[in-house]
Design a protein around this motif. Structure first.
Motif, PDB file in Angstrom:
ATOM      1  N   ASP A  43       6.164  -1.798  -0.051  1.00  0.00           N
ATOM      2  CA  ASP A  43       5.710  -2.056   1.317  1.00  0.00           C
ATOM      3  C   ASP A  43       6.649  -1.410   2.334  1.00  0.00           C
ATOM      4  OD1 ASP A  43       7.952  -3.625   1.203  1.00  0.00           O
ATOM      5  OD2 ASP A  43       6.945  -5.528   1.627  1.00  0.00           O
ATOM      6  N   GLY A 102      -2.348  -6.821   7.198  1.00  0.00           N
ATOM      7  CA  GLY A 102      -1.763  -5.972   8.227  1.00  0.00           C
ATOM      8  C   GLY A 102      -0.690  -5.025   7.728  1.00  0.00           C
ATOM      9  N   LYS A 103      -0.183  -5.250   6.520  1.00  0.00           N
ATOM     10  CA  LYS A 103       0.874  -4.394   5.988  1.00  0.00           C
ATOM     11  C   LYS A 103       0.300  -3.159   5.292  1.00  0.00           C
ATOM     12  CE  LYS A 103       5.141  -6.961   5.262  1.00  0.00           C
ATOM     13  NZ  LYS A 103       6.203  -7.287   4.283  1.00  0.00           N
ATOM     14  N   THR A 104       1.142  -2.116   5.239  1.00  0.00           N
ATOM     15  CA  THR A 104       0.783  -0.880   4.550  1.00  0.00           C
ATOM     16  C   THR A 104       1.557  -0.795   3.237  1.00  0.00           C
ATOM     17  OG1 THR A 104       0.318   0.280   6.623  1.00  0.00           O
ATOM     18  CG2 THR A 104       0.768   1.643   4.690  1.00  0.00           C
ATOM     19  N   TYR A 105       0.842  -0.405   2.177  1.00  0.00           N
ATOM     20  CA  TYR A 105       1.439  -0.347   0.844  1.00  0.00           C
ATOM     21  C   TYR A 105       1.262   1.043   0.248  1.00  0.00           C
ATOM     22  CZ  TYR A 105       1.544  -5.409   1.259  1.00  0.00           C
ATOM     23  OH  TYR A 105       1.791  -6.689   1.693  1.00  0.00           O
ATOM     24  N   THR A 106       2.244   1.442  -0.544  1.00  0.00           N
ATOM     25  CA  THR A 106       2.195   2.722  -1.237  1.00  0.00           C
ATOM     26  C   THR A 106       2.256   2.480  -2.737  1.00  0.00           C
ATOM     27  OG1 THR A 106       3.246   3.902   0.590  1.00  0.00           O
ATOM     28  CG2 THR A 106       3.290   4.966  -1.569  1.00  0.00           C
ATOM     29  N   THR A 145      -1.801   5.467  -0.440  1.00  0.00           N
ATOM     30  CA  THR A 145      -1.404   4.476   0.556  1.00  0.00           C
ATOM     31  C   THR A 145      -2.626   3.747   1.096  1.00  0.00           C
ATOM     32  OG1 THR A 145       0.500   5.813   1.218  1.00  0.00           O
ATOM     33  CG2 THR A 145      -0.245   4.150   2.773  1.00  0.00           C
ATOM     34  N   CYS A 146      -2.479   2.434   1.353  1.00  0.00           N
ATOM     35  CA  CYS A 146      -3.557   1.688   1.990  1.00  0.00           C
ATOM     36  C   CYS A 146      -2.964   0.622   2.902  1.00  0.00           C
ATOM     37  CB  CYS A 146      -4.495   1.054   0.964  1.00  0.00           C
ATOM     38  SG  CYS A 146      -3.891  -0.459   0.205  1.00  0.00           S
ATOM     39  N   THR A 147      -3.729   0.232   3.912  1.00  0.00           N
ATOM     40  CA  THR A 147      -3.333  -0.824   4.841  1.00  0.00           C
ATOM     41  C   THR A 147      -4.325  -1.982   4.720  1.00  0.00           C
ATOM     42  OG1 THR A 147      -2.358   0.756   6.390  1.00  0.00           O
ATOM     43  CG2 THR A 147      -2.925  -1.427   7.251  1.00  0.00           C
ATOM     44  N   SER A 185      -6.167  -6.707   8.924  1.00  0.00           N
ATOM     45  CA  SER A 185      -5.570  -7.916   9.488  1.00  0.00           C
ATOM     46  C   SER A 185      -6.593  -9.033   9.644  1.00  0.00           C
ATOM     47  CB  SER A 185      -4.943  -7.601  10.855  1.00  0.00           C
ATOM     48  OG  SER A 185      -3.931  -6.633  10.733  1.00  0.00           O
ATOM     49  N   ASP A 227     -10.803  -1.825   4.013  1.00  0.00           N
ATOM     50  CA  ASP A 227     -10.379  -0.582   4.652  1.00  0.00           C
ATOM     51  C   ASP A 227     -11.428   0.501   4.371  1.00  0.00           C
ATOM     52  OD1 ASP A 227      -9.934   0.096   2.012  1.00  0.00           O
ATOM     53  OD2 ASP A 227      -7.793   0.470   2.225  1.00  0.00           O
TER      54      ASP A 227
END
Length: 349
Positions: free
Chosen positions: A87, A134-138, A152-154, A157, A296
Motif C-alpha cells: 500500500d 480509498g487506498k491504492t495498492y500495488t 495497481t488498483c484503488t 471509497s 473500480d
C-alpha cells in the motif's frame, strides 16, 4: 444478381475445398508472460491471486499440469512464484497453499453433505493485510524465466447504503412457469412448475465522479428428502445464480441506474395436492443474498469484456474477436478493487 450468385458459388467452392486441406507446422511469434488475476475489497477475509502464464494460440498444453479452482479453471498454476502486495507503506507476501472448500457443489448421497474440495493458489489472510477503502495498492509477481509483472488498483471509497443509495423491489407475486409434467402409461397425472421471484434493483449515481457498479445473487437452500430407508437427509445448497450484472454511469451521470431484472428460482412445485413437490423434498429455508458493489474501472472493464467474449456470437466463426481487458504491466490479467454491501432475503416469505 448474376455477379452475387457467382461470388456465392466461388465462396461455397472455396469453403468445401478448404474442408479437405490440413494445415500443419503453424509457427506464430510467441513469448511466454505471466498472467495474474486478483480482486480485492475491504470485506475480504482471504485475499487470493491466480498466477498462470500465457498459452500459444495453437498447440497443446501438458496434461500433467496442476490446475487452480474447483475443477473449473483452464489455466495451470505457476509454482514457485513470488507474489507481493503493497500500500506504499507496508507490504505482504502471498503464500502458495491448498485450501479446503467445505461447500462443494457435489454431495454425498448417503449423508446429504457436500464433499469438500480443495483449491491451490496464492493466498493471504486479510487480517494480516487489511484492505482499506480509498487506498491504492500495488501487486507484483515474479517467476523463474518470465518477465516480472505489476498492477495497481484503488479501492472505491464509497459503499452503498441500504435505503439511501439503492432500492430493491421484490416481486409481490411469484411467477409460475409451466416446466413439464409427469405421466403414467401416457396419462398426465400432474403438471409441475418452476416458481421464481423477481428482483428489480436500482442504484442512485453520484454526479461528482465516474462510477461503476456490480451485482451478484447467491442462494442458500436447506431441505430434507427421503433417504429411501425410512429416514430423512438434510442438505444445504449454496450457489451463485446466473443473474450478475455490471453497469457504469457513462452518459448517465447522477441518474438512477438499473441493473437487469433477476428471476430467482424457488424450486419445483406440483398442481397435485397429494404430491406438492415432485422432487419429494421439504424446503426448510431458502435465503437469498444480494451483493452490491461499487467497483473500480478495471473491475468493470474486465468483467464486461468476459461477458462480451462469451456473448451471443460465441458460436459464430465470422463474429468479431473481443479483446480481454488487462491492466497488468509486463504481462496480462487484472488487478481490481471493489467495495461491497450485502443484503439478505428470506425467499419463503
Amino acid at each position: 444478381m448474376k455477379t452475387l450468385k457467382y461470388l456465392f458459388f466461388l465462396l461455397s467452392t472455396c469453403t468445401m475445398l478448404s474442408c479437405e486441406t490440413v494445415v500443419e507446422n503453424i509457427n506464430l511469434p510467441y513469448e511466454e508472460r505471466l498472467v495474474i488475476e486478483s480482486f480485492i475489497s475491504p470485506q475480504d477475509t482471504l485475499l487470493e491471486v491466480k498466477v498462470s502464464k500465457t498459452r500459444p494460440v495453437v498447440g497443446t498444453f501438458p496434461s500433467n499440469q496442476s490446475y487452480g479452482g474447483f475443477g473449473s479453471e483452464a489455466k495451470p498454476i505457476i509454482e514457485g512464484a513470488i507474489v507481493e502486495i503493497s500500500d506504499g507503506q507496508k507490504k505482504a507476501t502471498f503464500q502458495l497453499q491448498t485450501i479446503i472448500n467445505p461447500f462443494g457443489t457435489e454431495y454425498d448421497p448417503s449423508t446429504g453433505k457436500p464433499i469438500p474440495q480443495s483449491r491451490r493458489g496464492y493466498f493471504l489472510k486479510a487480517k494480516d493485510f487489511p484492505i482499506v477503502a480509498g487506498k491504492t495498492y500495488t501487486l507484483t509477481a515474479k517467476a523463474l524465466n518470465l518477465p516480472d509483472v505489476s498492477a495497481t488498483c484503488t479501492i472505491p471509497s464509497r459503499q452503498l447504503i441500504d435505503g439511501n443509495d439503492f432500492t430493491i423491489l421484490k416481486g409481490s407475486s411469484i411467477d409460475s412457469i409451466q416446466n413439464g409434467y409427469s405421466n403414467t402409461n401416457g396419462v398426465i397425472t400432474n403438471r409441475y412448475y418452476t416458481l421464481s421471484r423477481r428482483f428489480d434493483v436500482t442504484v442512485k449515481d453520484l454526479v461528482s465522479e465516474e462510477s461503476y457498479y456490480a451485482i451478484a445473487y447467491y442462494t442458500n437452500k436447506i431441505y430434507k428428502y427421503n433417504d429411501g430407508k425410512g429416514g430423512f437427509i438434510t442438505q444445504t445448497i449454496t450457489e451463485q445464480q446466473s443473474f450478475s450484472d455490471f453497469i457504469s454511469d457513462y452518459k448517465q451521470n447522477g441518474k438512477t441506474l438499473n441493473f437487469k431484472k433477476a428471476n430467482i428460482s424457488l424450486g419445483y412445485y406440483s398442481t397435485d395436492s397429494s404430491n406438492p413437490n415432485p422432487q419429494n423434498t421439504l424446503v426448510i429455508s431458502n435465503k437469498l443474498s444480494i451483493y452490491l458493489a461499487v467497483t473500480d474501472k478495471a473491475y468493470y472493464q474486465y468483467n464486461k469484456g468476459l461477458i462480451n467474449s462469451q456473448g451471443i456470437n460465441n458460436d459464430d466463426p465470422f463474429s468479431e474477436a473481443v479483446l480481454t481487458y488487462s491492466n497488468v504491466k509486463g504481462g496480462l490479467g487484472v488487478f481490481a478493487g471493489y467495495n461491497m454491501t450485502k443484503i439478505e432475503y428470506d425467499l419463503l416469505k
